[in-house]
Design an enzyme around this catalytic site. Structure first.
Site, PDB file in Angstrom:
ATOM      1  N   SER A 314       0.863  -1.187   0.036  1.00 50.51           N
ATOM      2  CA  SER A 314      -0.165   0.167   0.012  1.00 50.51           C
ATOM      3  C   SER A 314       0.821   1.266  -0.032  1.00 50.51           C
ATOM      4  O   SER A 314       1.433   1.364  -1.019  1.00 50.51           O
ATOM      5  CB  SER A 314      -0.944  -0.086   1.038  1.00 50.51           C
ATOM      6  OG  SER A 314      -1.992   0.900   1.166  1.00 50.51           O
ATOM      7  N   ASP A 325      10.209   5.310 -10.069  1.00 53.31           N
ATOM      8  CA  ASP A 325      10.090   6.040 -11.380  1.00 53.31           C
ATOM      9  C   ASP A 325      11.114   7.310 -11.585  1.00 53.31           C
ATOM     10  O   ASP A 325      11.449   7.450 -12.692  1.00 53.31           O
ATOM     11  CB  ASP A 325       8.642   6.543 -11.165  1.00 53.31           C
ATOM     12  CG  ASP A 325       7.770   5.472 -11.758  1.00 53.31           C
ATOM     13  OD1 ASP A 325       8.361   4.348 -11.828  1.00 53.31           O
ATOM     14  OD2 ASP A 325       6.616   5.569 -11.797  1.00 53.31           O
ATOM     15  N   LYS A 339      -0.486  -4.178  -3.137  1.00 57.53           N
ATOM     16  CA  LYS A 339      -1.955  -3.749  -2.919  1.00 57.53           C
ATOM     17  C   LYS A 339      -2.088  -2.165  -3.302  1.00 57.53           C
ATOM     18  O   LYS A 339      -1.483  -1.368  -2.706  1.00 57.53           O
ATOM     19  CB  LYS A 339      -2.241  -3.373  -1.153  1.00 57.53           C
ATOM     20  CG  LYS A 339      -3.436  -3.284  -0.900  1.00 57.53           C
ATOM     21  CD  LYS A 339      -3.756  -2.789   0.659  1.00 57.53           C
ATOM     22  CE  LYS A 339      -5.241  -2.178   0.626  1.00 57.53           C
ATOM     23  NZ  LYS A 339      -5.378  -0.843   0.092  1.00 57.53           N
TER      24      LYS A 339
END
Length: 503
Positions: A314, A325, A339
Site C-alpha cells: 500500500s 520512477d 496492494k
C-alpha cells in the site's frame, strides 16, 4: 496447510487491508448512481429475512441479520472492502493515529507461543522489564498455545487502567516469570533512525500514520546533526503494511524534487480521478506550517536505497514506486505485496462505517501497483542463503476476489508441491532466528550499504528467483552496481526536469 503459511504472512502485514492507504472519511450521503433500485431482488431479500425470522430453529435479532447482510454484501466485492462495526471502526481510527490501549510490545509467534520482538520504549511492558525474545505462555492463566496471534493481541488490548497477568518463559531462567501489567494508551513510534556506520544512515518506517511525516523530518534532522556529511541513506520499508496516504506523499516529497507528481488514482467517481503532488497541501494535513521545511538541502541528493519485501504494501509501495520512477533511489529486496487500491471510509452512523475500494493507485510513470507490486532493481533475499519462504508468502494476487491489474498481465506464481514444500519450510522455520532490522545481522541492509559504496551486491541467482519479473533485473544489475553509483551525480538534474505522465 499451504493456506496456513499464507495466513501467517497476512498476520505479519497487520492484515494489510486493516489500514487503507487512503483514509478519506466522508458521509454516506453520496450522489445516486442514476440506476433504479432492483425492486425484484430487494423483494427477495425481504422474503429471505422474513423466512429466517419465522422458520429458523431459534429466534434471531433483526439487527444481527441486517448487519450481517450489509457485511456480506460489502465483503463480496474484494478483500479490502468491509463493513466496520463499532469496534472495528474504533480500531481503524486508532491505527491511523498511531495510538492504542495495550501493553506496548511488538510480538510474533514461535512454537505456538507469543514471542516478544521488542517492547516499546517507556510503555507498561518496557517498565515491567519484558525483554526481546521472551515467550508469553499464559494470558491471565489462559494458555497461549492454541490461540492465533490475532486472538492473543486482542486479549492483551483492552480498556485503560485495566490489568492483565502474563506468564513469561525467558531463556536461561529456570522458573516462569509472572508479571501483572496495567494497560495504558500507547503512542506508537512509526519511525526509527540511526547512523549504522560512519557516513551511512538507516531510516525505517514501520507504518504510515498521521504523525509519520513530522516524526521522519525530526529523525532526518537528528541524523544530519550527528553526521553532516552523510554519503548514503537506506530507507527501510520492509514489512510496512501501509497507512495513510498523506504520510506516503510526505515521505516521498522529502527526497523528490519540489512539486513533482507522487501518485495518481483512477476510479468511477469524479473525485477518485486525481494526482497527488509533492506539495505541502497534500501531506501536511491539519498541522500548521510545513513539516519538511527545515530538512537539510542534502536530503534531496544523497544517494539512496529503498528496502522492500513481500510485507511492503500500500503506502510503502507508493513511496518505493515514486522513488523508482524518478530514479531517485535503487530499490533492493524482494517483490512487494501489490496492494494498489484506494479505500474510502464512508461513515454510516456515529460509530460504524463502510470501507469501500474506490480507485486504483498508479506510480508517476503510470504503472499500476495493484496485484503486481513493486519489482526491485536488485533482488536480494533475506539471508545470504535466501529466506526460503517467498513461494508461500501471500501477496495481493493470491487473495480471493482481488482487484485485477488494469495495465498489464499479472505475474504467474510458479506451482510447487505444497506438502513437500511445507515440510521443508517447517524445518527451516525451526532453524531460523527472528531478524532485527537495522542490526549487524541484517543481510539485506548490508547489501544496501554495499550498493551505496559501489561494492558487489549478492543478488538472487536468476534460476533461483521465485518471481519471474526479477530474473532479468537480477542478472543485469549484479554487473552494473558501480556504474549505477557513478551515475548518481546526474540524477537530481534529470529528476528536476522529469514530467510525470497524467493518468
Amino acid at each position: 496447510m499451504g493456506s496456513k503459511f499464507k495466513n501467517f504472512g497476512l498476520i505479519g502485514l497487520g492484515m494489510v487491508a486493516g489500514i487503507a492507504a487512503s483514509m478519506q472519511f466522508s458521509a454516506l450521503a453520496q450522489k445516486n448512481a442514476g440506476s433504479p433500485l432492483p425492486v425484484e431482488e430487494l423483494r427477495q431479500l425481504a422474503d429471505v429475512f422474513g423466512l429466517i425470522k419465522s422458520d429458523y430453529v431459534e429466534p434471531v435479532e433483526d439487527n444481527k441479520l441486517l448487519t450481517e447482510a450489509i457485511s456480506g454484501m460489502v465483503a463480496s466485492l474484494d478483500p479490502h472492502s468491509a463493513y466496520l462495526d463499532k469496534k472495528a471502526f474504533k480500531e481503524l481510527k486508532e491505527g491511523t493515529q498511531g495510538k492504542f490501549v495495550g501493553l506496548g510490545i511488538e510480538v510474533g509467534m514461535e512454537d505456538g507461543y507469543v514471542k516478544i520482538v521488542s517492547p516499546i520504549e517507556d510503555s507498561p511492558a518496557y517498565r515491567a522489564g519484558l525483554k526481546p525474545g521472551d515467550l508469553i505462555t499464559r494470558l491471565d492463566s489462559q494458555p497461549v498455545k492454541g490461540m492465533t496471534l490475532d486472538e492473543a493481541v486482542k486479549k492483551m488490548r483492552g480498556e485503560p487502567n485495566t490489568k492483565i497477568t502474563l506468564t513469561i518463559a525467558r531463556k536461561n531462567e529456570d522458573k516462569p516469570i509472572i508479571v501483572t501489567i496495567t494497560r495504558e494508551l500507547i503512542k506508537q513510534q512509526s519511525v526509527k533512525a540511526k547512523i549504522v556506520e560512519p557516513g551511512y544512515a538507516w531510516l525505517r518506517i514501520s507504518q504510515f500514520q498521521e504523525p509519520t511525516v513530522e516524526d521522519m523530518a525530526k529523525k532526518v534532522q537528528t541524523l544530519y546533526a550527528q553526521d553532516p556529511n552523510i554519503k548514503g541513506l537506506v530507507l527501510d520499508l520492509r514489512n510496512d503494511p501501509g497507512g495513510v496516504l498523506p504520510g506516503a506523499i510526505g515521505v516521498s516529497a522529502a527526497f523528490l524534487p519540489k512539486d513533482v507528481a507522487v501518485v495518481s488514482t483512477n476510479g468511477q467517481l469524479a473525485d477518485s480521478k486525481a494526482t497527488f503532488y509533492a506539495k505541502r497541501e497534500f501531506y501536511a494535513g491539519r498541522t500548521s506550517g510545513d513539516p519538511l521545511a527545515k530538512l537539510p538541502e542534502a536530503i534531496k541528493n544523497v544517494p539512496m536505497v529503498v528496502l522492500i519485501n513481500t510485507g511492503s504494501a500500500s503506502a510503502s509501495e507508493i513511496v518505493a514506486g515514486a522513488l523508482q520512477d524518478y530514479k531517485r533511489a535503487t530499490i533492493i529486496g524482494t517483490q512487494s505485496f501489490g496492494k494498489g487500491s484506494v479505500q474510502t471510509i464512508r461513515q454510516i452512523s456515529a460509530d460504524t462505517a463502510v470501507k469501500l475500494t474506490t480507485a486504483r493507485y498508479y506510480t508517476p510513470n503510470g504503472r499500476s501497483i495493484q496485484a503486481k507490486g513493486i519489482v526491485p532493481d536488485l533482488n536480494v533475499e533475506e539471508t545470504a542463503d535466501g529466506d526460503g519462504f517467498n513461494s508461500f508468502r501471500a501477496r495481493e494476487s493470491d487473495l480471493q476476489k482481488h482487484l485485477v491489474n488494469d495495465k498489464e498481465k499479472e505475474p504467474v506464481r510458479p506451482k510447487v508441491d505444497e506438502l513437500e514444500e511445507e515440510q521443508r519450510l517447517l524445518a527451516l522455520a525451526k532453524k531460523s532466528k527472528p531478524l532485527e532490522y537495522g542490526s549487524k545481522e541484517d543481510f539485506q541492509l548490508a547489501q544496501a550499504l554495499n550498493h551505496l559504496k559501489g561494492l558487489p551486491v549478492k543478488v538472487t541467482d536468476p534460476k533461483d528467483s521465485k518471481d519471474g519479473d526479477n530474473k532479468d533485473k537480477a542478472d543485469k544489475t549484479e554487473k552494473t552496481d558501480k556504474a549505477d553509483k557513478s551515475d548518481k551525480s546526474d540524477k537530481s538534474d534529470k529528476d528536476g526536469k522529469s514530467e510525470s505522465k497524467k493518468k
